[in-house]
Design a protein around this motif. Structure first.
Motif, mmCIF file in Angstrom:
data_model
loop_
_atom_site.group_PDB
_atom_site.id
_atom_site.type_symbol
_atom_site.label_atom_id
_atom_site.label_comp_id
_atom_site.label_asym_id
_atom_site.label_seq_id
_atom_site.Cartn_x
_atom_site.Cartn_y
_atom_site.Cartn_z
ATOM 1 N N SER A 82 -33.438 -8.642 -12.862
ATOM 2 C CA SER A 82 -34.260 -7.498 -13.086
ATOM 3 C C SER A 82 -35.205 -7.703 -14.500
ATOM 4 O O SER A 82 -34.829 -8.667 -15.317
ATOM 5 N N GLU A 105 -23.789 4.682 -11.240
ATOM 6 C CA GLU A 105 -24.356 3.352 -11.060
ATOM 7 C C GLU A 105 -23.525 2.224 -10.316
ATOM 8 O O GLU A 105 -22.400 2.159 -10.431
ATOM 9 N N ASP A 106 -24.344 1.334 -9.473
ATOM 10 C CA ASP A 106 -23.299 0.202 -8.931
ATOM 11 C C ASP A 106 -22.930 -0.780 -9.877
ATOM 12 O O ASP A 106 -21.967 -1.232 -9.923
ATOM 13 N N ILE A 107 -24.053 -1.021 -10.652
ATOM 14 C CA ILE A 107 -23.594 -2.373 -11.751
ATOM 15 C C ILE A 107 -24.655 -2.173 -12.690
ATOM 16 O O ILE A 107 -25.821 -1.840 -12.608
ATOM 17 N N ASP A 109 -26.051 -5.099 -15.211
ATOM 18 C CA ASP A 109 -26.017 -6.252 -15.565
ATOM 19 C C ASP A 109 -26.729 -6.295 -16.976
ATOM 20 O O ASP A 109 -26.106 -6.416 -18.064
ATOM 21 N N THR A 110 -28.153 -6.676 -17.071
ATOM 22 C CA THR A 110 -28.779 -6.624 -18.501
ATOM 23 C C THR A 110 -28.725 -5.458 -19.073
ATOM 24 O O THR A 110 -28.910 -5.177 -20.359
ATOM 25 N N LEU A 112 -31.021 -3.073 -18.682
ATOM 26 C CA LEU A 112 -32.278 -2.485 -19.029
ATOM 27 C C LEU A 112 -32.510 -1.450 -17.982
ATOM 28 O O LEU A 112 -33.375 -0.453 -18.596
ATOM 29 N N PHE A 158 -23.837 -13.284 -9.234
ATOM 30 C CA PHE A 158 -24.809 -12.472 -8.468
ATOM 31 C C PHE A 158 -23.759 -11.875 -7.158
ATOM 32 O O PHE A 158 -23.114 -12.780 -6.487
ATOM 33 N N ASP A 165 -27.211 -5.515 -2.875
ATOM 34 C CA ASP A 165 -28.040 -6.368 -1.978
ATOM 35 C C ASP A 165 -28.223 -7.654 -2.632
ATOM 36 O O ASP A 165 -28.777 -7.907 -3.693
#
Ligand code: IMP
Ligand code: MG
Length: 188
Positions: A82, A105-107, A109-110, A112, A158, A165
């Motif tokens: 992202s 939220e699902d995940i 990551d960063t 952001l 990932f 997705d």
């Protein structure tokens, strides 16, 4: 060259089974039910990845609550990275002023995307704002995000399934898994 999606055979490793996810979601629901008793709980989830988590989590919370849905897309990134540039595709349907908002939220990551959303939602004057994420990849965090409820911490891989997705596919898997490496190079 593009190859067909093969739901049954594209997954290299199952990271979280359907049973593990269900058990953890039930635990989170119990904790949230205890913490939000007597409050004006509104769950705000972020489409599309959080859809299965939101649907399961809300049914594990034994309190009156409202839900609202936003959809955002990050642009300028790639299918697995992202960019932090966030565009609101679908905004809240109702005011959250005075509501105790739990962002689902699902995940992360960063961080952001969530960093942007938290600032956006704070501007709408909720009574409180907390974060519940199913998956957390702390290894890749670029901005600090206070995570109040976390389903699972996962390694820097990932993942797809249970809403997540790759190029808009694999969201309907009942588990969370890692794609075989050759799928990334051949699906577009
Ligand atoms: P962030 O802004 O880097 O925290 O990314 C957040 C969004 O990127 C998530 O809501 C997902 O849509 C997507 N994302 C991040 N990591 C993964 C992954 O491992 N699988 C699928 N989608 C992911
Ligand atoms: Mg995505």
């Amino acid at each position: 060259m593009s190859r067909p999606v093969d739901l049954a055979n594209d997954i290299g490793e199952v990271l979280l089974t359907e049973e593990q996810i269900a058990a953890r979601v039930a635990e989170l629901g119990r904790k949230i039910s205890a913490d939000y008793a007597g409050k004006n709980l509104t769950l705000v989830s972020v489409l599309k990845g959080s859809l299965p988590f939101m649907a399961d989590l809300m049914r594990q919370i034994a309190l009156p609550l409202r839900i609202d849905l936003m959809e955002v897309s990050s642009y300028g990134g790639t299918a697995t990275e992202s960019s932090g540039l966030v565009r609101i595709i679908k905004d809240l349907s109702a005011s959250i002023s005075g509501e105790d908002v739990l962002l689902v939220e699902d995940i992360i990551d960063t961080g952001l995307t969530l960093n942007y959303l938290v600032r956006y939602l704070r501007g709408k004057n909720p009574a409180s704002l907390k974060i519940c994420t199913l998956l957390d990849k702390p290894a890749r965090r670029l901005v600090e995000i206070p995570v109040d409820y976390q389903g699972f911490e996962i390694p820097d891989q990932f993942v797809v399934g249970y809403g997540l997705d790759y190029s808009e596919r694999y969201r309907n898997l009942r588990f969370v898994g890692v794609l075989r490496p050759e799928v990334y190079s051949s699906l577009g």
